[in-house]
Design an enzyme around this catalytic site. Sequence first.
Site, PDB file in Angstrom:
ATOM      1  N   GLU A  33       0.814  -1.219   0.000  1.00  0.00           N
ATOM      2  CA  GLU A  33       0.000   0.000   0.000  1.00  0.00           C
ATOM      3  C   GLU A  33       0.850   1.273   0.000  1.00  0.00           C
ATOM      4  OE1 GLU A  33      -0.744  -0.438   4.824  1.00  0.00           O
ATOM      5  OE2 GLU A  33      -1.811   1.080   3.712  1.00  0.00           O
TER       6      GLU A  33
ATOM      7  N   ASP B  96       0.560  -9.545   3.987  1.00  0.00           N
ATOM      8  CA  ASP B  96      -0.728  -9.296   4.663  1.00  0.00           C
ATOM      9  C   ASP B  96      -1.935  -9.531   3.752  1.00  0.00           C
ATOM     10  OD1 ASP B  96       0.862  -8.569   6.745  1.00  0.00           O
ATOM     11  OD2 ASP B  96       0.225  -6.478   6.833  1.00  0.00           O
TER      12      ASP B  96
HETATM   13  O1  F6P Z   1       3.187  -4.990   5.972  1.00  0.00           O
HETATM   14  C1  F6P Z   1       3.788  -6.208   6.127  1.00  0.00           C
HETATM   15  C2  F6P Z   1       4.252  -6.389   7.539  1.00  0.00           C
HETATM   16  O2  F6P Z   1       4.876  -7.643   7.603  1.00  0.00           O
HETATM   17  C3  F6P Z   1       3.161  -6.242   8.593  1.00  0.00           C
HETATM   18  O3  F6P Z   1       2.403  -7.386   8.773  1.00  0.00           O
HETATM   19  C4  F6P Z   1       3.973  -5.877   9.818  1.00  0.00           C
HETATM   20  O4  F6P Z   1       3.208  -5.112  10.733  1.00  0.00           O
HETATM   21  C5  F6P Z   1       5.070  -5.067   9.263  1.00  0.00           C
HETATM   22  O5  F6P Z   1       5.229  -5.440   7.915  1.00  0.00           O
HETATM   23  C6  F6P Z   1       6.374  -5.213  10.008  1.00  0.00           C
HETATM   24  O6  F6P Z   1       7.302  -4.327   9.493  1.00  0.00           O
HETATM   25  P1  F6P Z   1       8.831  -4.185   9.871  1.00  0.00           P
HETATM   26  O7  F6P Z   1       9.594  -5.030   8.909  1.00  0.00           O
HETATM   27  O8  F6P Z   1       9.130  -2.758   9.687  1.00  0.00           O
HETATM   28  O9  F6P Z   1       9.014  -4.683  11.271  1.00  0.00           O
END
Ligand code: F6P
Length: 347
Positions: free
Chosen positions: A102, A127
């Site tokens: 997104e 997701d």
């Molecule tokens: O958007 C994908 C995702 O895996 C989400 O499910 C999760 O909240 C986020 O990314 C985690 O992001 P980061 O890699 O910044 O910890």
Amino acid sequence: MPKTIALLTGGGDCPGLNAVIRAATRRSLDRGHRVVGVLQGWRGLVEGRYTPLEMGSISGLLPRGGTILRTSRTNPFKQEGGVDAVRRNLEQFDALIAIGGEDTLGVANRLHAEFGAPIVGVPKTIDNDLSGTDATFGFDTAVQIGTDAIDRLHTTAESHNRVMVVEVMGRHAGWIAMHSGLAGGADVILIPEFPLTVERTAQLVQRRHGRGKDFSIVVVSEGWPLTHEEGASRDLTTQTAELDAFGHVRLGGIGQQLADHLERITGFETRVTTLGHVQRGGTPTAYDRVLATRYGLLAADLVDGGQHGTMAALRGTEVVPVPLAEGVRELKTVPREFYALAEAFFG
Ligand code: F6P
């Protein structure tokens, strides 16, 4: 006419990114185009950091997790001079293939809509919450990892007569919890869309134990708001108060909070497993490799045909172009009827 085509991967990484890079590069090189990888998502376009993509660079990529182009959560619209730098750097390319969720595609859509930037999108996220497509690659792999974990937790839960809380990813939507919970036979699934209360969850666990079962599996999305009957708290559980460049908090920790409440209310010994980034790492499933490959080939075709402002999407069994704006129009959340299927197995 040979073109120079740039490729970038942005946002959280996801199994299948390399398969898209391989497919889009292979097809573009076969057509006589030049392909350039932009390093670290939009950050690479702000700072002008690239790597050439040739036949040798894409060898062995299909089963490889992560992204050889690296990634970042940089948002050029939030940086002083960021958009100007991106526009300037884009001038050397005939088109850009932006592979992301997104946030990355939101930037791509704005750059196309506001400045006519020649961009084609490819939808990625474990997701699975992007509108405009029936599926994003990476989701199937995350679900398989979640299902394997739930299968394994069953045997240890049963041996110890324990309640096992499994925290899975899913920031705004409970797709991973739903699919891995259904496939793994979870006894309660908690998702952001239909937040059951802590008390109701405890009742369901107690009902199950009253029916002669001595263990339970509760799957919870990281974005489930801790919800009480009396309505005291509906807050997200976060790891820090800081927001990233797209305004997101870092979620995590709801599993432990839920487990503490469940153990206190039911008296059943409870343990927590947080799957975290394990769900995003490693090799993609066969389904994700094929979907990512189809997306990569179509993206290369769209760029070749000058169909900018579009995104590769899965509609039924077909991979088709849709307007980029449609892909980022809204988040795709779990519908009520689908949650009702899971409820049939609660408690
Ligand atoms: O958007 C994908 C995702 O895996 C989400 O499910 C999760 O909240 C986020 O990314 C985690 O992001 P980061 O890699 O910044 O910890």
